[in-house]
Design a protein around this motif. Structure first.
Motif, PDB file in Angstrom:
ATOM      1  N   PHE A  35     -14.936   4.390 -17.298  1.00 46.60           N
ATOM      2  CA  PHE A  35     -15.415   4.433 -15.920  1.00 46.60           C
ATOM      3  C   PHE A  35     -16.142   5.751 -15.684  1.00 46.60           C
ATOM      4  N   PRO A  36     -17.420   5.864 -16.104  1.00 46.88           N
ATOM      5  CA  PRO A  36     -18.133   7.139 -15.960  1.00 46.88           C
ATOM      6  C   PRO A  36     -18.355   7.494 -14.492  1.00 46.88           C
ATOM      7  N   THR A  37     -18.553   8.804 -14.240  1.00 52.70           N
ATOM      8  CA  THR A  37     -18.754   9.267 -12.866  1.00 52.70           C
ATOM      9  C   THR A  37     -20.048   8.713 -12.284  1.00 52.70           C
ATOM     10  N   LEU A  38     -21.077   8.620 -13.077  1.00 54.96           N
ATOM     11  CA  LEU A  38     -22.325   8.009 -12.639  1.00 54.96           C
ATOM     12  C   LEU A  38     -22.463   6.669 -13.341  1.00 54.96           C
ATOM     13  N   SER A  39     -22.347   5.626 -12.585  1.00 54.13           N
ATOM     14  CA  SER A  39     -22.529   4.284 -13.128  1.00 54.13           C
ATOM     15  C   SER A  39     -23.128   3.437 -12.025  1.00 54.13           C
ATOM     16  N   VAL A  40     -24.425   3.225 -12.108  1.00 48.73           N
ATOM     17  CA  VAL A  40     -25.135   2.467 -11.086  1.00 48.73           C
ATOM     18  C   VAL A  40     -25.523   1.124 -11.681  1.00 48.73           C
ATOM     19  N   ARG A  41     -24.989   0.039 -11.113  1.00 51.61           N
ATOM     20  CA  ARG A  41     -25.337  -1.316 -11.557  1.00 51.61           C
ATOM     21  C   ARG A  41     -26.344  -1.909 -10.598  1.00 51.61           C
ATOM     22  N   PHE A  42     -27.283  -2.649 -11.177  1.00 50.48           N
ATOM     23  CA  PHE A  42     -28.326  -3.260 -10.366  1.00 50.48           C
ATOM     24  C   PHE A  42     -28.828  -4.508 -11.067  1.00 50.48           C
ATOM     25  N   PRO A  43     -29.376  -5.459 -10.309  1.00 54.52           N
ATOM     26  CA  PRO A  43     -29.919  -6.669 -10.941  1.00 54.52           C
ATOM     27  C   PRO A  43     -31.267  -6.371 -11.593  1.00 54.52           C
ATOM     28  N   ALA A  44     -31.597  -7.160 -12.585  1.00 55.09           N
ATOM     29  CA  ALA A  44     -32.895  -7.006 -13.253  1.00 55.09           C
ATOM     30  C   ALA A  44     -33.967  -7.596 -12.355  1.00 55.09           C
ATOM     31  N   SER A  45     -34.849  -6.752 -11.867  1.00 53.03           N
ATOM     32  CA  SER A  45     -35.968  -7.209 -11.052  1.00 53.03           C
ATOM     33  C   SER A  45     -37.131  -6.263 -11.279  1.00 53.03           C
ATOM     34  N   ALA A  46     -38.293  -6.674 -10.815  1.00 44.47           N
ATOM     35  CA  ALA A  46     -39.491  -5.863 -10.987  1.00 44.47           C
ATOM     36  C   ALA A  46     -39.555  -4.734  -9.960  1.00 44.47           C
ATOM     37  N   GLN A  47     -38.632  -4.731  -8.991  1.00 44.96           N
ATOM     38  CA  GLN A  47     -38.600  -3.680  -7.978  1.00 44.96           C
ATOM     39  C   GLN A  47     -37.966  -2.422  -8.561  1.00 44.96           C
ATOM     40  N   PRO A  48     -38.548  -1.255  -8.320  1.00 45.04           N
ATOM     41  CA  PRO A  48     -37.954  -0.022  -8.857  1.00 45.04           C
ATOM     42  C   PRO A  48     -36.636   0.300  -8.152  1.00 45.04           C
ATOM     43  N   LEU A  49     -35.703   0.844  -8.911  1.00 46.56           N
ATOM     44  CA  LEU A  49     -34.412   1.287  -8.388  1.00 46.56           C
ATOM     45  C   LEU A  49     -34.403   2.805  -8.399  1.00 46.56           C
ATOM     46  N   THR A  50     -33.972   3.407  -7.292  1.00 42.50           N
ATOM     47  CA  THR A  50     -33.877   4.856  -7.202  1.00 42.50           C
ATOM     48  C   THR A  50     -32.437   5.269  -7.483  1.00 42.50           C
ATOM     49  N   VAL A  51     -32.267   6.181  -8.433  1.00 35.76           N
ATOM     50  CA  VAL A  51     -30.950   6.672  -8.834  1.00 35.76           C
ATOM     51  C   VAL A  51     -30.952   8.192  -8.706  1.00 35.76           C
ATOM     52  N   ASP A  52     -29.885   8.738  -8.109  1.00 30.78           N
ATOM     53  CA  ASP A  52     -29.742  10.184  -7.997  1.00 30.78           C
ATOM     54  C   ASP A  52     -28.965  10.680  -9.215  1.00 30.78           C
ATOM     55  N   ILE A  53     -29.619  11.474 -10.048  1.00 31.77           N
ATOM     56  CA  ILE A  53     -29.011  12.035 -11.263  1.00 31.77           C
ATOM     57  C   ILE A  53     -28.395  13.385 -10.897  1.00 31.77           C
ATOM     58  N   PRO A  54     -27.049  13.525 -11.015  1.00 29.35           N
ATOM     59  CA  PRO A  54     -26.395  14.759 -10.567  1.00 29.35           C
ATOM     60  C   PRO A  54     -26.577  15.963 -11.488  1.00 29.35           C
ATOM     61  N   LYS A  55     -26.745  15.721 -12.792  1.00 30.72           N
ATOM     62  CA  LYS A  55     -26.907  16.854 -13.704  1.00 30.72           C
ATOM     63  C   LYS A  55     -27.797  16.442 -14.868  1.00 30.72           C
ATOM     64  N   PRO A  56     -28.476  17.418 -15.492  1.00 28.73           N
ATOM     65  CA  PRO A  56     -29.353  17.088 -16.614  1.00 28.73           C
ATOM     66  C   PRO A  56     -28.561  16.552 -17.799  1.00 28.73           C
ATOM     67  N   GLY A  57     -29.235  15.768 -18.619  1.00 23.90           N
ATOM     68  CA  GLY A  57     -28.606  15.223 -19.811  1.00 23.90           C
ATOM     69  C   GLY A  57     -29.262  13.931 -20.235  1.00 23.90           C
ATOM     70  N   ARG A  58     -28.656  13.292 -21.221  1.00 23.04           N
ATOM     71  CA  ARG A  58     -29.156  12.011 -21.711  1.00 23.04           C
ATOM     72  C   ARG A  58     -28.412  10.893 -20.986  1.00 23.04           C
ATOM     73  N   TYR A  59     -29.167   9.907 -20.537  1.00 24.18           N
ATOM     74  CA  TYR A  59     -28.618   8.756 -19.831  1.00 24.18           C
ATOM     75  C   TYR A  59     -29.092   7.487 -20.527  1.00 24.18           C
ATOM     76  N   VAL A  60     -28.278   6.449 -20.461  1.00 22.60           N
ATOM     77  CA  VAL A  60     -28.630   5.186 -21.093  1.00 22.60           C
ATOM     78  C   VAL A  60     -28.757   4.101 -20.030  1.00 22.60           C
ATOM     79  N   ILE A  61     -29.584   3.132 -20.362  1.00 23.08           N
ATOM     80  CA  ILE A  61     -29.687   1.918 -19.556  1.00 23.08           C
ATOM     81  C   ILE A  61     -28.983   0.830 -20.357  1.00 23.08           C
TER      82      ILE A  61
END
Length: 187
Positions: A35-61
């Motif tokens: 259960f990571p601290t940043l875990s944003v789930r969203f449906p697959a769509s052509a609309q862009p999703l805005t995510v607030d990244i709290p700290k620098p680093g590598r992130y995965v989709i």
């Protein structure tokens, strides 16, 4: 050998307490992986999703596969994403894992409800802030699947954590058994 037996009444409880402390710490870290601290789930769509990244680093989709799905398919590995830093509009380099050997060396997660998160690709965020993620071909993701953005879990750290958990559990159980045997006078 006599020195070991004379130290056993003190050594065994110490090993048990240290093992229990390590086990509690490892379980806490495993919980943060599942259960990571940043875990944003969203449906697959052509609309862009805005995510607030709290700290620098590598992130995965990740693609999130619902529980009890036995035939997962492979179309989601061809999903393409565009990741843009906001408000500058600078494009972040997204690297797709695809079905290559890179995917084999990634850490899949399964939460307590049975949903499986499989990494599709990664991007590096150098400064905290908002990013926009757009799926360029949302038709490659099944309708009942979701997408997720979460921090990258290095494989070496994951395997070291598993080994530390096993070692801590062994120390706890072994120290407890030796303590009981020592206190009962069997050793």
């Amino acid at each position: 050998m006599d020195f070991f037996i004379t130290c056993l009444p003190v050594l065994a409880p110490t090993v048990m307490v240290l093992g229990f402390y390590g086990l509690i710490r490892c379980i806490g870290r495993i919980r943060r992986l599942i259960f990571p601290t940043l875990s944003v789930r969203f449906p697959a769509s052509a609309q862009p999703l805005t995510v607030d990244i709290p700290k620098p680093g590598r992130y995965v989709i990740n693609v999130v596969i619902p529980p009890m799905t036995f035939l997962t398919g492979v179309a989601h590995f061809s999903a393409r994403f565009q990741v843009v830093a906001l408000p500058s509009g600078a494009s972040l380099n997204y690297r797709s894992y695809g079905r290559s050997l890179l995917h084999v060396f990634q850490v899949d997660r399964t939460d307590m409800s049975g949903r499986k998160s499989m990494p599709l690709g990664a991007f590096d965020c150098t400064v905290p802030g908002e990013i926009a993620i757009t799926c360029l071909n949302p038709e490659s993701i099944r309708a009942n699947y979701a997408l997720e953005v979460s921090p990258h879990v290095p494989q070496l750290r994951f395997f070291a954590l598993v080994l530390l958990t096993i070692t801590s559990a062994g120390m706890t159980i072994g120290g407890f058994v030796l303590s009981i045997l020592t206190w009962s006078g069997n050793i």
